[in-house]
Design an enzyme around this catalytic site. Structure first.
Site, PDB file in Angstrom:
ATOM      1  N   TYR A 136       0.836  -1.200   0.000  1.00 32.74           N
ATOM      2  CA  TYR A 136       0.000   0.000   0.000  1.00 32.74           C
ATOM      3  C   TYR A 136       0.870   1.250   0.000  1.00 32.74           C
ATOM      4  O   TYR A 136       0.612   2.191  -0.763  1.00 32.74           O
ATOM      5  CB  TYR A 136      -0.914  -0.017   1.218  1.00 32.74           C
ATOM      6  CG  TYR A 136      -1.819   1.182   1.340  1.00 32.74           C
ATOM      7  CD1 TYR A 136      -2.970   1.287   0.562  1.00 32.74           C
ATOM      8  CD2 TYR A 136      -1.542   2.209   2.250  1.00 32.74           C
ATOM      9  CE1 TYR A 136      -3.813   2.389   0.676  1.00 32.74           C
ATOM     10  CE2 TYR A 136      -2.376   3.305   2.372  1.00 32.74           C
ATOM     11  CZ  TYR A 136      -3.511   3.394   1.585  1.00 32.74           C
ATOM     12  OH  TYR A 136      -4.345   4.484   1.705  1.00 32.74           O
ATOM     13  N   LYS A 140       0.993   4.186  -2.897  1.00 33.35           N
ATOM     14  CA  LYS A 140       0.683   5.591  -2.652  1.00 33.35           C
ATOM     15  C   LYS A 140       1.854   6.497  -3.009  1.00 33.35           C
ATOM     16  O   LYS A 140       1.653   7.650  -3.405  1.00 33.35           O
ATOM     17  CB  LYS A 140       0.248   5.786  -1.199  1.00 33.35           C
ATOM     18  CG  LYS A 140      -1.124   5.188  -0.911  1.00 33.35           C
ATOM     19  CD  LYS A 140      -2.187   5.749  -1.851  1.00 33.35           C
ATOM     20  CE  LYS A 140      -3.571   5.196  -1.590  1.00 33.35           C
ATOM     21  NZ  LYS A 140      -4.593   5.759  -2.510  1.00 33.35           N
ATOM     22  N   THR A 169     -13.342   5.139   7.925  1.00 39.26           N
ATOM     23  CA  THR A 169     -14.137   4.546   6.858  1.00 39.26           C
ATOM     24  C   THR A 169     -13.995   3.030   6.951  1.00 39.26           C
ATOM     25  O   THR A 169     -13.300   2.501   7.820  1.00 39.26           O
ATOM     26  CB  THR A 169     -13.638   5.023   5.494  1.00 39.26           C
ATOM     27  OG1 THR A 169     -12.256   4.635   5.349  1.00 39.26           O
ATOM     28  CG2 THR A 169     -13.755   6.529   5.369  1.00 39.26           C
TER      29      THR A 169
END
Length: 246
Positions: A136, A140, A169
């Site tokens: 990840y 990014k 979230t």
């Protein structure tokens, strides 16, 4: 009012972004992975339209671009869709934004969702794009670099990367400590504010409407070229040399 595409907008920050833009009177095209993702959404009737496709798969990403192009040239595209774990991290977080950029008329503005975790990403393009354990954080860093590469390559394009913070979230989880409402406000602002209100006008890395220094690699013209060359070789799609006409 502006015509704006928001990817990954059936939930979380993407839904909040699309909803606020629509509330402000903009013509919003909402992207969702599948029709099932739209079930129960009460915002659809406020959208200009919907485009569907799984951005983990290049052929579906191409379909999303084709569907979006039917609406005309966008004033802004918010590349919000993302995933944090699993085999699709590079495909969704890096390849899909590039494929959409290469397959659609250049918008006036392009906003790419980054993360503070990009600072621990590896500035090593080819192993990551080849699927050799891209994380990840790696994804990014690459998408942040893509945003700043586009800003440098196309002076008329307002291209920015945004760290929305660690927000609660579905992807961020219930332990997230950042402000959920602040998670989408910068994207909305960058997509719609008057150019003179945005400083830097293009090529910024933002957190809560404040510009911050990105990873040094994201500012390196050599790394910019390496990333574009690798993306073009990996996807078979090239970007135009200069700004597309409005």
């Amino acid at each position: 009012m502006s015509l704006i595409l928001v990817t990954g907008a059936s939930t979380g920050l993407g839904l909040a972004t699309a909803s606020q833009l629509a509330d402000r009177g903009h013509d919003v095209v909402l992207h969702a992975r599948s029709p099932a993702r739209l079930e129960g959404l009460d915002v659809i009737d406020r959208m200009r339209g919907v485009v569907l496709g799984d951005l983990a798969h290049p052929e579906e990403t191409a379909s999303v671009a084709e569907q979006a192009n039917a609406f005309g040239r966008f004033d802004a595209v918010v590349h919000n869709a993302g995933t944090m774990n699993g085999p699709d991290v590079i495909a969704v977080n890096v390849l899909a934004p590039y494929l959409l950029t290469a397959s659609m008329p250049q918008p006036g503005r392009a906003i790419f969702l980054s993360s503070s975790m990009h600072h621990s990403g590896r500035p090593d393009v080819h192993p990551v794009l080849a699927g050799h354990g891209g994380s990840y954080s790696d994804s990014k860093l690459l998408v942040t670099t893509l945003a700043l590469t586009l800003a440098a390559r196309y002076p008329q394009l307002l291209a920015h990367a945004v760290d929305p913070g660690w927000v609660p979230t579905r992807m961020g989880g219930p332990s997230a400590t950042d402000d959920l409402d602040e998670g989408h406000r910068t994207q909305v602002w960058l997509a719609t504010a008057a150019e003179h209100e945005i400083d830097p006008r293009t090529g910024g890395y933002w957190h809560h409407r404040a510009a911050h220094p990105p990873h040094p690699a994201a500012l390196d013209p050599v790394f910019h070229s390496q990333l574009l060359d690798a993306l073009q070789a990996h996807t078979g799609l090239t970007l135009p040399d200069t700004d597309s006409p409005a």
